[in-house]
Design an enzyme around this catalytic site. Structure first.
Site, PDB file in Angstrom:
ATOM      1  N   CYS A   1      82.847 143.825  11.916  1.00 20.33           N
ATOM      2  CA  CYS A   1      83.844 144.816  12.148  1.00 20.33           C
ATOM      3  C   CYS A   1      84.046 144.825  13.646  1.00 20.33           C
ATOM      4  CB  CYS A   1      83.443 146.017  11.429  1.00 20.33           C
ATOM      5  SG  CYS A   1      84.639 147.427  11.464  1.00 20.33           S
TER       6      CYS A   1
ATOM      7  N   CYS B   1      91.495 139.002   2.036  1.00 20.52           N
ATOM      8  CA  CYS B   1      92.292 138.475   2.612  1.00 20.52           C
ATOM      9  C   CYS B   1      92.484 139.506   3.971  1.00 20.52           C
ATOM     10  CB  CYS B   1      93.671 138.674   2.033  1.00 20.52           C
ATOM     11  SG  CYS B   1      95.010 137.973   3.040  1.00 20.52           S
TER      12      CYS B   1
ATOM     13  N   CYS C   1      81.780 151.950   8.927  1.00 20.41           N
ATOM     14  CA  CYS C   1      82.648 152.689   9.544  1.00 20.41           C
ATOM     15  C   CYS C   1      84.344 153.247   8.760  1.00 20.41           C
ATOM     16  CB  CYS C   1      83.136 152.283  11.207  1.00 20.41           C
ATOM     17  SG  CYS C   1      84.092 150.927  10.850  1.00 20.41           S
TER      18      CYS C   1
END
Length: 152
Positions: A66, A137, A117
């Site tokens: 991330c 995706c 998060c």
């Protein structure tokens, strides 16, 4: 934003934030911390243009994390070329993502968020390859690729 996320100061070392289970910032802090395109996707559920992310063409072994909190999300071992123009995976790493229903285009889609998060990553569909049949995706601007190891 997903419910139930407690505030953890951004100044905590990443290991301490990881141990706490969550990473949160104010909207102004996210805007300052993230590139504009990543901010729109991660914090406001935007979508990057298809075929615009170099991560769609990334073929090396490594981990996709991330961009908002650096939590490892996907291994290159589960990446495949979906032909859609976005980096696609048939499975996330264990305990990496959360999902929720999304009705933005009227029909239900399953939205994928970072577990730590709550950053918006993309959507998951039931048209992927085996062994899962899933296609995660993802928006490339929401991810950071680190070449090398493939497990968190």
């Amino acid at each position: 934003m997903l419910l139930g996320l407690a505030a953890v100061p951004a100044t905590f070392p990443l290991a301490a934030r990881a141990a706490s289970g969550t990473v949160t910032h104010t909207d102004a802090e996210w805007r300052r911390l993230l590139p504009p395109e990543a901010y729109q996707v991660l914090r406001h559920e935007g979508t990057e243009h298809a075929f615009s992310s170099p991560l769609d063409e990334e073929r090396r072994a490594g981990l996709y994390s991330c961009l908002g909190c650096d939590l490892p999300l996907f291994s290159s071992k589960t990446k495949f070329d979906s032909g859609t123009g976005w980096p696609s995976f048939w499975a996330p790493l264990p305990n990496a993502v959360a999902t929720k229903s999304d009705y933005v285009i009227v029909v239900e889609r399953i939205e994928v968020h970072c577990r730590r998060c709550a950053g918006h990553l993309g959507h998951v569909f039931d048209d992927g390859p085996q062994p899962t049949g899933k296609r995660y995706c993802m928006n490339g601007v929401a991810l950071r690729f680190t070449p090398g190891r493939t497990t968190a």
